[in-house]
Enzyme design. Structure first.
Site, mmCIF file in Angstrom:
data_model
loop_
_atom_site.group_PDB
_atom_site.id
_atom_site.type_symbol
_atom_site.label_atom_id
_atom_site.label_comp_id
_atom_site.label_asym_id
_atom_site.label_seq_id
_atom_site.Cartn_x
_atom_site.Cartn_y
_atom_site.Cartn_z
ATOM 1 N N PHE A 146 46.968 46.764 45.983
ATOM 2 C CA PHE A 146 45.734 45.984 45.833
ATOM 3 C C PHE A 146 45.809 45.255 44.499
ATOM 4 O O PHE A 146 45.947 45.878 43.447
ATOM 5 C CB PHE A 146 44.488 46.871 45.874
ATOM 6 C CG PHE A 146 43.223 46.054 45.872
ATOM 7 C CD1 PHE A 146 42.674 45.581 47.053
ATOM 8 C CD2 PHE A 146 42.608 45.692 44.675
ATOM 9 C CE1 PHE A 146 41.528 44.785 47.053
ATOM 10 C CE2 PHE A 146 41.463 44.894 44.663
ATOM 11 C CZ PHE A 146 40.920 44.449 45.859
ATOM 12 N N ASP A 230 50.621 46.085 37.458
ATOM 13 C CA ASP A 230 49.165 45.907 37.519
ATOM 14 C C ASP A 230 48.520 47.204 37.032
ATOM 15 O O ASP A 230 48.487 48.204 37.743
ATOM 16 C CB ASP A 230 48.780 45.592 38.972
ATOM 17 C CG ASP A 230 47.284 45.403 39.162
ATOM 18 O OD1 ASP A 230 46.513 45.831 38.280
ATOM 19 O OD2 ASP A 230 46.890 44.851 40.206
ATOM 20 N N LYS A 259 39.135 46.238 34.350
ATOM 21 C CA LYS A 259 38.212 47.370 34.491
ATOM 22 C C LYS A 259 37.771 48.013 33.164
ATOM 23 O O LYS A 259 36.754 47.638 32.612
ATOM 24 C CB LYS A 259 38.838 48.411 35.416
ATOM 25 C CG LYS A 259 38.914 47.913 36.875
ATOM 26 C CD LYS A 259 39.303 49.008 37.824
ATOM 27 C CE LYS A 259 39.421 48.571 39.271
ATOM 28 N NZ LYS A 259 38.186 48.569 40.018
HETATM 29 C C1 LIG Z 1 45.004 47.594 40.748
HETATM 30 C C2 LIG Z 1 43.931 46.553 40.820
HETATM 31 N N1 LIG Z 1 44.235 45.279 40.549
HETATM 32 C C3 LIG Z 1 43.303 44.314 40.582
HETATM 33 C C4 LIG Z 1 42.003 44.593 40.923
HETATM 34 C C5 LIG Z 1 40.983 43.485 40.964
HETATM 35 O O1 LIG Z 1 40.138 43.579 39.883
HETATM 36 P P1 LIG Z 1 38.730 42.785 39.869
HETATM 37 O O2 LIG Z 1 37.895 43.380 40.942
HETATM 38 O O3 LIG Z 1 38.203 42.997 38.491
HETATM 39 O O4 LIG Z 1 39.068 41.360 40.130
HETATM 40 C C6 LIG Z 1 41.639 45.906 41.212
HETATM 41 C C7 LIG Z 1 40.258 46.242 41.613
HETATM 42 O O5 LIG Z 1 39.973 47.264 42.170
HETATM 43 C C8 LIG Z 1 42.622 46.919 41.161
HETATM 44 O O6 LIG Z 1 42.340 48.189 41.440
#
Ligand SMILES: Cc1ncc(COP(=O)(O)O)c(C=O)c1O
Length: 401
Positions: A146, A230, A259
């Site tokens: 994700f 990520d 986050k």
């Molecule tokens: C690993 C990861 N990358 C990216 C995101 C996307 O972040 P945002 O919702 O702040 O755009 C998330 C959100 O849950 C995530 O868990």
């Protein structure tokens, strides 16, 4: 802490009505309206108290309404809220230095969300592919990953059900099974980068594993491709290290944060090796709000609290205690994850248990149909861990099979 029976009065009529009339219905929400938070505790509109073991999905790492963060934000709000990124403001530059110092390398681009941080990483990877790899621009990501909901990060998010109805996806994306080295080897032909999470948070709190992560690093090195990690969900102390990759003996070329960085305020970061940063000249990327003085001040306060309270060590310790308590519960098959990013695999439906948990004053979420995610503030104490485990046990016992 009180033991609560679930009832439908936990949302005010006006909010319920307005949300169904005026919002685009992208969320299935639990019928609870929160009005206040303090460290690991939340209160709803009816005055019920909850132990927050989700922290807004791994966001509120230093606790709700943390004094140092509130003070930094209020002070900055009273001085200067915004000027364009075509000018200088001190908090952004201080924060860039502070983030550089986390791993001892890297230059930073600030944005407002995890997805945007990954978009920037994706653009950087494409730029690298075009300028340094003879136009190799394919990007590889892992199944169940994700990376966000913008079109670029959605395309990298290898969960086909999330693509449905939004095709065509951005071209040249390749998806490989986590752990499959052969598949990665062939996917790397013509690829400029591999995106990975150390633990696939939204995929189900699935650790990718040291061995495979190191293989990705080696394969990227042998092809000249970039390894992008990520860390939006795993980063900043949550897994027991400042950065989750530190525990696995490799260094990425780019990593992203989101986050926890703002503890709930919208700030995210893309951190790239110096030579990659040099590929992005003025005008190649930008943002109106990213790295503004208020959110940067918040992030500086967040990192200050994490450092002064050694929250990476606290997360490792509290995580071990929570894991032990969860593993001992009847109906929990296994517990996976690192530090305070854990999932309890259940013998029954997770949705029912999560709903029952709300009734018992415990906030968690169903990360798969049979697994419940725990990602509390890193400041959670022993008494709260005990209470969380007790409430969870009751929720499992009370929920339908
Ligand atoms: C690993 C990861 N990358 C990216 C995101 C996307 O972040 P945002 O919702 O702040 O755009 C998330 C959100 O849950 C995530 O868990």
């Amino acid at each position: 802490m009180s033991d609560l029976a679930f009832d439908p009065s936990r949302i005010s009529d006006a909010v319920s009505k307005a949300s169904s009339e005026f919002l685009i219905p992208t969320y299935r929400r639990y019928p609870v309206e929160f009005v206040r938070g303090e460290n690991c505790t939340l209160w709803d509109v009816a005055g019920n108290e909850y132990l927050d073991c989700l922290a807004g999905l791994s966001v509120v790492s230093v606790g709700h309404c943390r004094g140092e963060v509130t003070a930094a934000v209020c002070e900055q709000m009273a001085k200067l809220v915004h000027v364009s990124n075509i000018f200088y403001t001190a908090p952004q530059f201080e924060l860039a230095k502070r983030i550089h110092d986390l791993a001892g390398w890297g230059r930073v681009f600030f944005s407002n969300s995890g997805a945007e941080a990954n978009e920037c990483a994706l653009k950087l990877a494409r730029r690298y592919g075009n300028l340094s790899m003879n136009g190799a621009t394919a990007v590889v990501s892992l199944k169940k990953s994700f990376h966000g909901r913008t079109m670029g990060t959605l395309a990298m998010t290898a969960q086909p059900e999330k693509h449905e109805g939004f095709e065509p996806m951005l071209g040249e994306m390749r998806y490989v099974e986590s752990g499959d080295e052969e598949a990665l080897e062939s996917a790397l032909d013509g690829a400029c980068a591999v995106f990975v999470e150390v633990i696939q948070g939204e995929g189900g709190v699935l650790p990718v594993g040291t061995e495979y992560l190191k293989s990705v690093r080696e394969m990227c090195d042998s092809r000249g491709a970039l390894m992008v990690v990520d860390e939006v969900q795993t980063g900043l102390c949550r897994t027991g290290n400042w950065l989750a990759f530190e525990a696995h003996g490799f260094t990425p070329d780019i990593y992203t944060l989101g986050k926890a960085l703002g503890n709930g305020l919208p700030i995210a970061a893309t951190v790239a090796r110096d030579d990659l940063a040099e590929l992005m000249g003025p005008g190649t990327h930008g943002t109106t709000m990213g790295g503004g003085p208020v959110t940067s001040s918040a992030a500086l306060a967040v990192l200050g609290v994490m450092e002064s309270e050694n929250l990476h060590l606290a997360a490792a310790q509290a995580g071990a205690a929570l894991r032990e308590r969860l593993e001992a519960i009847d109906g929990v098959e296994s517990v996976r994850g690192e530090g305070l990013l854990l999932a309890a695999e259940l013998e029954k439906s997770s949705a029912e248990v999560v709903e029952a948990a709300l009734g018992h004053g415990l906030v968690v979420n169903a990360v798969t149909s049979t697994a419940v995610r725990f990602a509390p503030p890193l400041t959670i104490g022993t008494a709260e861990i005990d209470a969380a485990a007790e409430r969870f046990e009751k929720s499992i016992r009370g929920a339908a099979a």
